[in-house]
Design an enzyme around this catalytic site. Sequence first.
Site, PDB file in Angstrom:
ATOM      1  N   GLU A  42       0.851  -1.183   0.000  1.00 18.99           N
ATOM      2  CA  GLU A  42       0.000   0.000   0.000  1.00 18.99           C
ATOM      3  C   GLU A  42       0.895   1.244   0.000  1.00 18.99           C
ATOM      4  OE1 GLU A  42      -3.318   1.827   3.146  1.00 18.99           O
ATOM      5  OE2 GLU A  42      -1.713   0.536   3.876  1.00 18.99           O
ATOM      6  N   LYS A 110      -9.555   1.932  -1.420  1.00 20.28           N
ATOM      7  CA  LYS A 110      -9.696   1.364  -0.073  1.00 20.28           C
ATOM      8  C   LYS A 110     -11.034   1.761   0.560  1.00 20.28           C
ATOM      9  CE  LYS A 110      -7.007   1.147   4.256  1.00 20.28           C
ATOM     10  NZ  LYS A 110      -5.810   1.736   4.916  1.00 20.28           N
ATOM     11  N   CYS A 146      -4.690  -3.252   3.477  1.00 22.29           N
ATOM     12  CA  CYS A 146      -4.284  -2.993   4.857  1.00 22.29           C
ATOM     13  C   CYS A 146      -5.436  -3.190   5.855  1.00 22.29           C
ATOM     14  CB  CYS A 146      -3.677  -1.590   4.935  1.00 22.29           C
ATOM     15  SG  CYS A 146      -2.599  -1.316   6.373  1.00 22.29           S
TER      16      CYS A 146
END
Length: 267
Positions: A42, A110, A146
């Site tokens: 990321e 995300k 993440c």
Amino acid sequence: MRVALCQIVVGDDPKENLRTALEAISEASATPGGVDLAVFPEATVVRFGNDLADAAEPLDGPFVTALREAAREHGTAIIAGVFEPAPEGRVYNTVVGIDSTGTLAGSYRKIHLFDAFGDRESDDVAAGGEPVVLDLAGTRIGLITCYDVRFPELARALVDQGAEVLVVPAAWAQGVFKEEHWTTLVRARAIENTTWVVAVDKAPDRTRPPRGAPGGVGRSQLIDPMGTVVADLGPFPAVRVADLDPAVTSQVRTFLPALAHRRPDLF
């Protein structure tokens, strides 16, 4: 399928970070037989704690364009985290998938933002709203970024959409018990979905960013559908090439048909 886990150092200079990423692609591709897919963390473009809006680029900007050129040159697909401009001065925390011809196969913004442990990612980042599965490197890949990995319903939704491999780029925040959380969660997503997981964190920060806490715990892993850790990169920068055998998934699901035993009539 040969996968390169590229656990690189990500610093404050996007140009230096791009050089590091391109060197990792070259190193992985120089492995005898080459690689089918190179996976990066990321926020490969710049580490958190910097002005993310200043580093953000559209997906046809210089950073992604350079990755596309590298993919075409080396004949390998690439997955990496970048930042896109978003409304109101914020950014999208985006993962791009590039195929081996250099074509942008797709991107994922995300969904779950890291407003936890005293951090507030949402101050700088706008949330995405759609799970994404890409056709890449000859397989169906579901993308998880993440903090997303703490939400098992996302991984299950990706598998329900046909994902055969889950890829988790991360810049996992350092802190008490955080490394244990990372290694436990990525294995759990593999076990409960009987699927391969490619989890790539950035190498740990050795200096503090301009603001905020250091990030990255390392421990990038390739995990098979039984939860076996095939590769663990430890705490230092590394590029590791490992084999991912898609046939293992069907073998495991034959004697562990947990997905078929679900009760959608109840849940």
